[in-house]
Design an enzyme around this catalytic site. Structure first.
Site, mmCIF file in Angstrom:
data_model
loop_
_atom_site.group_PDB
_atom_site.id
_atom_site.type_symbol
_atom_site.label_atom_id
_atom_site.label_comp_id
_atom_site.label_asym_id
_atom_site.label_seq_id
_atom_site.Cartn_x
_atom_site.Cartn_y
_atom_site.Cartn_z
ATOM 1 N N TRP A 142 -2.435 46.170 -0.933
ATOM 2 C CA TRP A 142 -2.168 45.005 -0.512
ATOM 3 C C TRP A 142 -3.502 44.132 -1.084
ATOM 4 O O TRP A 142 -2.587 43.350 -2.003
ATOM 5 C CB TRP A 142 -1.929 43.650 0.780
ATOM 6 C CG TRP A 142 -0.472 44.907 1.445
ATOM 7 C CD1 TRP A 142 -0.260 45.551 2.470
ATOM 8 C CD2 TRP A 142 1.107 44.224 1.066
ATOM 9 N NE1 TRP A 142 1.121 46.024 2.912
ATOM 10 C CE2 TRP A 142 1.695 44.848 1.622
ATOM 11 C CE3 TRP A 142 1.052 44.049 -0.011
ATOM 12 C CZ2 TRP A 142 2.962 44.663 1.741
ATOM 13 C CZ3 TRP A 142 2.458 43.797 -0.326
ATOM 14 C CH2 TRP A 142 3.597 44.441 0.718
ATOM 15 N N ASP B 41 -6.220 37.571 3.929
ATOM 16 C CA ASP B 41 -4.245 37.790 3.549
ATOM 17 C C ASP B 41 -4.382 38.546 5.300
ATOM 18 O O ASP B 41 -4.530 39.633 5.918
ATOM 19 C CB ASP B 41 -4.157 38.702 2.922
ATOM 20 C CG ASP B 41 -2.698 39.138 2.622
ATOM 21 O OD1 ASP B 41 -1.849 38.883 4.132
ATOM 22 O OD2 ASP B 41 -2.086 40.406 2.539
ATOM 23 N N LYS C 192 5.394 40.056 10.620
ATOM 24 C CA LYS C 192 4.772 40.723 11.144
ATOM 25 C C LYS C 192 4.483 40.269 12.521
ATOM 26 O O LYS C 192 4.303 41.656 13.792
ATOM 27 C CB LYS C 192 3.255 41.193 10.527
ATOM 28 C CG LYS C 192 3.767 42.442 9.153
ATOM 29 C CD LYS C 192 4.396 42.450 8.397
ATOM 30 C CE LYS C 192 4.987 42.967 7.168
ATOM 31 N NZ LYS C 192 3.714 42.357 5.851
#
Ligand SMILES: *Cc1c(COP(=O)(O)O)cnc(C)c1O
Length: 360
Positions: free
Chosen positions: A102, A172, A196
């Site tokens: 990511w 993030d 999530k």
């Protein structure tokens, strides 16, 4: 069929209580005669739902008054572009930490808008750890410092908050938000896709310090400008109303369960069950450095990868699903977000022990 234990990395398990409440309110929300899905986002019912969701999130995370909370769309992946477009503010470059898949995507996107300095990377060891701050080459003139506190794919989590002085810290938090208390005042901007630990896919939460917005680069589309969303209270266009409602139910539930300190306690208990067992056997292996072992995503491999298929088959037969690791890492990954019950992790460990006894 009874519910299975869903170890998916995302979209992920949601609390049963939330799904049941959403079911009960699906057709007729609190006697108003319509579903939340059917409401005008400018009507008093839906605006009330959104205002309450924001208030509950502020309370849960202790978000200071000088921060805006935005409910956007486009996923965390849109934030990879929105962050540089809005926060570069005429400066030459931004600092990025590279700890996995990511981080790499965020870096790649940011390079379209400015110079990216990679301040440290763990690519040398296949992203199995996070470089500590003494190894970061921070630029005091950077527009901001971006990092990924929890790499969802690699299962690498950073439990300390970086010190970046006057340079705003951007995180993030897609797969770690709400899993434990965090000091929001240490951050310039936090973003997270909902699927999530917050709610269904389709909502992206952005928490941003007020003084950082309003200086988007020329050519920034309105939909990509934080200031426009902030000035319109996340209703510049039609917000993802049903997702915000569901996230609001999750926020309420977390508050009732004792907030983020209580979440952390349970999450440490769940992760502890898995890591303790992984450490006690040579049959399975945890590839992540101990100090960076994620509380939310636990990758592990079998000593003999030829057994992977059989492991997954047996797990499925017991209602333990979505354990296959990400294609870039292989092996297994158990994502154990807030909504994964302790019982699910217990059953997984029990199954792993039996599988080892049979094949070890
Ligand atoms: C899932 C995830 C993303 C991507 O989120 P989308 O909402 O699919 O864009 C980005 N970063 C992290 C850390 C993630 O876990």
């Amino acid at each position: 069929m009874e519910r299975i234990y869903n170890f998916s990395a995302g979209p992920a398990v949601l609390p049963r209580e939330v799904l049941e409440q959403a079911r009960d309110e699906m057709v007729n929300w609190q006697g108003c005669g319509m579903s939340v899905m059917e409401m005008s986002h400018r009507g008093k019912e839906d605006m009330g739902i959104q205002t309450q969701a924001e208030a509950d999130l502020r309370e849960l995370m202790g978000i200071p008054a000088n921060y805006k909370v935005l409910f956007l769309q486009g996923g965390a992946s849109s934030q990879f572009a929105m962050v540089p477009m809005n926060l570069l503010r005429g400066k030459a470059s931004a600092d990025y930490l590279n700890t996995g898949e990511w981080s790499k995507k965020a870096i790649k996107e940011a390079k379209k808008y400015g110079t990216v300095n990679v301040i440290a990377s763990s690519e040398d060891k296949n992203f199995s750890y996070a470089p500590t701050q003494d190894a970061w080459k921070l630029d005091p003139n950077a527009a901001y410092v971006h990092y990924t506190p929890n790499e969802t794919i690699g299962g690498v989590e950073i439990f300390w908050t970086p010190e970046t002085g006057d340079v705003p810290l951007v995180a993030d938090m897609s797969s770690t938000i709400l899993s434990r208390p965090m000091d929001v005042s240490k951050f310039g901007l936090i973003y997270a896709g909902a699927q999530k630990n917050i709610g269904p896919a389709g909502v992206t939460v952005v928490i941003v310090r007020e003084d950082l917005i309003g200086q988007a680069m020329t050519g920034t589309p309105a939909m990509f400008d934080y200031k426009i969303h902030a000035d319109n209270e996340s209703m510049y266009n039609t917000p993802p109303t049903y997702g915000i409602y569901t996230a609001g139910l999750v926020f309420k539930l977390l508050k009732a369960k004792g907030g983020l300190a209580a979440m952390e306690k349970t999450n440490r208990e769940k992760a502890g069950l898995l890591y303790d067992y992984l450490d006690s056997t040579g049959f399975y292996n945890s590839p992540v450095a101990k100090e960076n072992r994620s509380l939310m995503n636990v990758p592990f491999t079998l000593k003999d990868a030829a057994l992977d298929e059989e492991f997954l088959k047996g797990a499925k037969a017991r209602g333990l699903l979505q354990l296959k690791g990400h294609r870039s890492v292989g092996g297994m990954r158990a994502s154990i977000y807030n909504a994964m019950p302790v019982e699910g992790v217990r059953l997984l460990v029990e199954y792993m022990q039996e599988f080892e006894a049979k094949h070890g």
